[in-house]
Design a protein around this motif. Structure first.
Motif, PDB file in Angstrom:
ATOM      1  N   MET A 283       0.899  -1.209   0.057  1.00 20.19           N
ATOM      2  CA  MET A 283       0.078   0.150   0.024  1.00 20.19           C
ATOM      3  C   MET A 283       0.995   1.300   0.106  1.00 20.19           C
ATOM      4  N   VAL A 284       1.997   1.187   0.657  1.00 20.10           N
ATOM      5  CA  VAL A 284       2.836   2.483   0.864  1.00 20.10           C
ATOM      6  C   VAL A 284       3.560   2.646  -0.601  1.00 20.10           C
ATOM      7  N   MET A 285       4.092   1.590  -1.248  1.00 20.15           N
ATOM      8  CA  MET A 285       4.714   1.617  -2.705  1.00 20.15           C
ATOM      9  C   MET A 285       3.446   2.266  -3.521  1.00 20.15           C
ATOM     10  N   VAL A 286       2.332   1.485  -3.643  1.00 19.39           N
ATOM     11  CA  VAL A 286       1.409   2.212  -4.407  1.00 19.39           C
ATOM     12  C   VAL A 286       1.094   3.651  -4.216  1.00 19.39           C
ATOM     13  N   ARG A 287       0.659   4.006  -3.139  1.00 20.61           N
ATOM     14  CA  ARG A 287       0.427   5.177  -2.464  1.00 20.61           C
ATOM     15  C   ARG A 287       1.512   6.447  -3.297  1.00 20.61           C
ATOM     16  N   ASN A 288       2.776   5.814  -2.662  1.00 17.55           N
ATOM     17  CA  ASN A 288       3.907   6.846  -3.226  1.00 17.55           C
ATOM     18  C   ASN A 288       3.837   7.007  -4.692  1.00 17.55           C
ATOM     19  N   MET A 289       3.695   6.022  -5.391  1.00 18.00           N
ATOM     20  CA  MET A 289       3.516   5.928  -7.031  1.00 18.00           C
ATOM     21  C   MET A 289       2.492   6.711  -7.361  1.00 18.00           C
ATOM     22  N   LEU A 290       1.362   6.777  -6.861  1.00 21.98           N
ATOM     23  CA  LEU A 290       0.135   7.428  -7.470  1.00 21.98           C
ATOM     24  C   LEU A 290       0.363   8.875  -7.050  1.00 21.98           C
ATOM     25  N   LYS A 291       1.073   9.248  -5.758  1.00 19.79           N
ATOM     26  CA  LYS A 291       1.184  10.645  -5.471  1.00 19.79           C
ATOM     27  C   LYS A 291       2.317  11.327  -6.667  1.00 19.79           C
ATOM     28  N   LEU A 292       3.093  10.676  -7.155  1.00 16.37           N
ATOM     29  CA  LEU A 292       4.058  10.947  -7.847  1.00 16.37           C
ATOM     30  C   LEU A 292       3.434  11.347  -9.394  1.00 16.37           C
ATOM     31  N   ASP A 293       2.706  10.363  -9.734  1.00 19.33           N
ATOM     32  CA  ASP A 293       1.701  10.533 -10.852  1.00 19.33           C
ATOM     33  C   ASP A 293       0.871  11.533 -10.814  1.00 19.33           C
ATOM     34  N   TYR A 294       0.274  11.796  -9.661  1.00 15.64           N
ATOM     35  CA  TYR A 294      -0.667  12.848  -9.561  1.00 15.64           C
ATOM     36  C   TYR A 294       0.043  14.202  -9.727  1.00 15.64           C
ATOM     37  N   THR A 295       1.449  14.348  -9.003  1.00 10.91           N
ATOM     38  CA  THR A 295       2.002  15.662  -9.302  1.00 10.91           C
ATOM     39  C   THR A 295       2.336  15.922 -10.511  1.00 10.91           C
ATOM     40  N   MET A 296       2.724  14.780 -11.457  1.00 12.61           N
ATOM     41  CA  MET A 296       3.121  14.944 -12.677  1.00 12.61           C
ATOM     42  C   MET A 296       1.956  15.619 -13.567  1.00 12.61           C
ATOM     43  N   GLN A 297       0.622  14.767 -12.944  1.00  8.00           N
ATOM     44  CA  GLN A 297      -0.662  15.446 -14.036  1.00  8.00           C
ATOM     45  C   GLN A 297      -0.667  16.779 -13.721  1.00  8.00           C
TER      46      GLN A 297
END
Length: 241
Positions: A185-199
């Motif tokens: 969950m932590v790994m997925v959360r971190n990836m999605l946060k980076l993806d959101y920041t890019m968007q």
């Protein structure tokens, strides 16, 4: 572009007080995040197409072929069209409205993703709290068993020892499983946060003056989603029953 995620897991059938239950709810929201990313990608592609159409150059009249075509169709309507830069007023209005709609849609998309990430963050905190409580409880039980063994007679020790070992093994397996859920969950959360920041950065950078090459790059990286590790995502979906 990432593979489409499997259907969202049915979180309702899981106990939300357990790590597995929270994980199922988490992955349901991850599926929603993926859907939003796809819809945002479509909005960005449409913005790019509309802007390119809006900025299209006039019809080139230098070539011999174009000169012949225009000469053979030299009507007042054609002359007016060429003088207006090959644009129609109604098309310009429609084009601008489409661009405005895409911009508003992308801003709304960013707000939805941000709210979803906040919910995911809460779930990560919940599962961490559950795991921490379980760890402390396991330590207390282990200490309690040690004290009881010191106070119990030898025949009882052997009988209780087997039961205690089985309980400890079961507790350890459950704790290992919970830790796995937390880690993923932590790994997925971190990836999605980076993806959101890019968007969010892409949407903030959009304007009618954005160069075509830059816009094309935005579309490519949004579709590629470089911060998302497919292997981690596949592992997360595999952990769903």
């Amino acid at each position: 572009m990432l593979d489409a995620p499997p259907p969202p897991p049915d979180a309702a059938c899981e106990d939300e007080s357990t790590c597995r239950g929270v994980f199922m709810e988490f992955m349901t929201m991850v599926a929603r995040f993926e859907e939003l990313a796809e819809s945002g990608n479509r909005l960005l592609a449409r913005f790019y197409q509309e802007l390119e159409y809006f900025r299209r150059p006039p019809i080139p009249t230098e070539s011999d072929v174009m000169k012949q075509i225009l000469k053979s169709n030299c009507t007042g309507r054609m002359r007016s069209y060429l003088e207006a830069g090959c644009r129609l007023h109604c098309q310009n209005i429609s084009n601008i409205n489409q661009l405005r709609s895409c911009e508003e849609g992308l801003k709304d998309h960013i707000n939805k993703v941000k709210a979803l990430l906040e919910e995911l963050e809460c779930l990560v905190e919940d599962v961490y709290s559950i795991t921490l409580t379980a760890s402390l409880s396991a330590l207390e039980v282990s200490d309690s068993h040690s004290i009881d063994n010191n106070l119990t007679t030898e025949p009882c020790i052997m009988e209780q020892g087997v039961s205690t070992v089985q309980e400890d093994d079961k507790s350890a397996d459950q704790l290992d499983s919970d830790v796995s859920f937390v880690s993923v969950m932590v790994m997925v959360r971190n990836m999605l946060k980076l993806d959101y920041t890019m968007q969010e950065k892409i949407v903030s950078a959009l304007s009618l003056k954005t160069p075509s090459s830059e816009l094309q790059g935005y579309c490519l990286v949004w579709d590629l989603r470089p911060f998302i590790d497919d292997n981690v995502m596949h592992l997360a979906w595999k952990m769903c029953p």
